[in-house]
Design a protein around this motif. Structure first.
Motif, PDB file in Angstrom:
ATOM      1  N   ALA A  15       0.828  -1.203   0.000  1.00 31.33           N
ATOM      2  CA  ALA A  15       0.000   0.000   0.000  1.00 31.33           C
ATOM      3  C   ALA A  15       0.871   1.266   0.000  1.00 31.33           C
ATOM      4  N   THR A  17       0.443   5.401   0.995  1.00 27.61           N
ATOM      5  CA  THR A  17      -0.407   6.421   1.602  1.00 27.61           C
ATOM      6  C   THR A  17      -0.379   7.676   0.746  1.00 27.61           C
ATOM      7  N   SER A 137      -5.425   5.393   0.987  1.00 30.39           N
ATOM      8  CA  SER A 137      -4.440   4.391   0.622  1.00 30.39           C
ATOM      9  C   SER A 137      -4.642   3.927  -0.812  1.00 30.39           C
TER      10      SER A 137
END
Length: 157
Positions: A15, A17, A137
């Motif tokens: 992931a 951010t 995300s």
């Protein structure tokens, strides 16, 4: 005969951010293939058309966006930018608007054909609006939730 090279495809392995209300370059850090060694998967996250690789390209971008929590993801965008394009002049842009029914996750995509010359660069950007002004995300995994790519078209000039 022939093949659709140069070509590349890359994806996010984990992931990433992204800040609320900000366009951010998506950092696809793992390559599936890169026939012309044009994609930088470690620092600039740009594809550069190699010498001799000019022509018409199909460019694509799949994005897996996740808001901070259920009913918080209101709207956002993904963009494909060539060279020095900005969020106002991007070659390809796809907006989604869930403000009436905010959700948790969206999986938009965008793509199109563009004539490119050797040395042209392609960048991939995401934007999101979370109703609590939280970061969101961009999902990444071996499933290739978020992926980018391009390949030279044959028979089009």
């Amino acid at each position: 005969g022939g093949d659709n090279t140069p070509a590349f495809q890359a994806y996010r392995s984990t992931a990433q951010t992204i800040s609320h209300d900000t366009y951010t370059k998506v950092e696809c850090d793992t390559e599936d293939f890169d026939t012309g060694s044009g994609y930088d998967n470690s620092s600039t996250y740009l594809y550069t058309v190699p010498v001799g690789g000019g022509g018409v390209y199909w460019i694509y971008f799949y994005l897996d966006y996740v808001a901070s929590s259920t009913s918080k993801g209101a709207y956002g965008a993904l963009q494909i930018r060539v060279n020095s394009e900005t969020n106002v002049t991007a070659s390809f842009s796809n907006w989604w608007n869930l403000n009436g029914y905010p959700g948790l996750q969206m999986m938009p995509c965008s793509g199109g054909m563009r004539t490119l010359a050797a040395g042209d660069t392609i960048g991939f950007y995401a934007y999101g609006w979370d109703n609590d002004s939280n970061n969101y995300s961009i999902q990444g995994s071996a499933r290739r939730d978020t992926r980018v790519g391009a390949y030279k078209m044959l028979g089009i000039s």
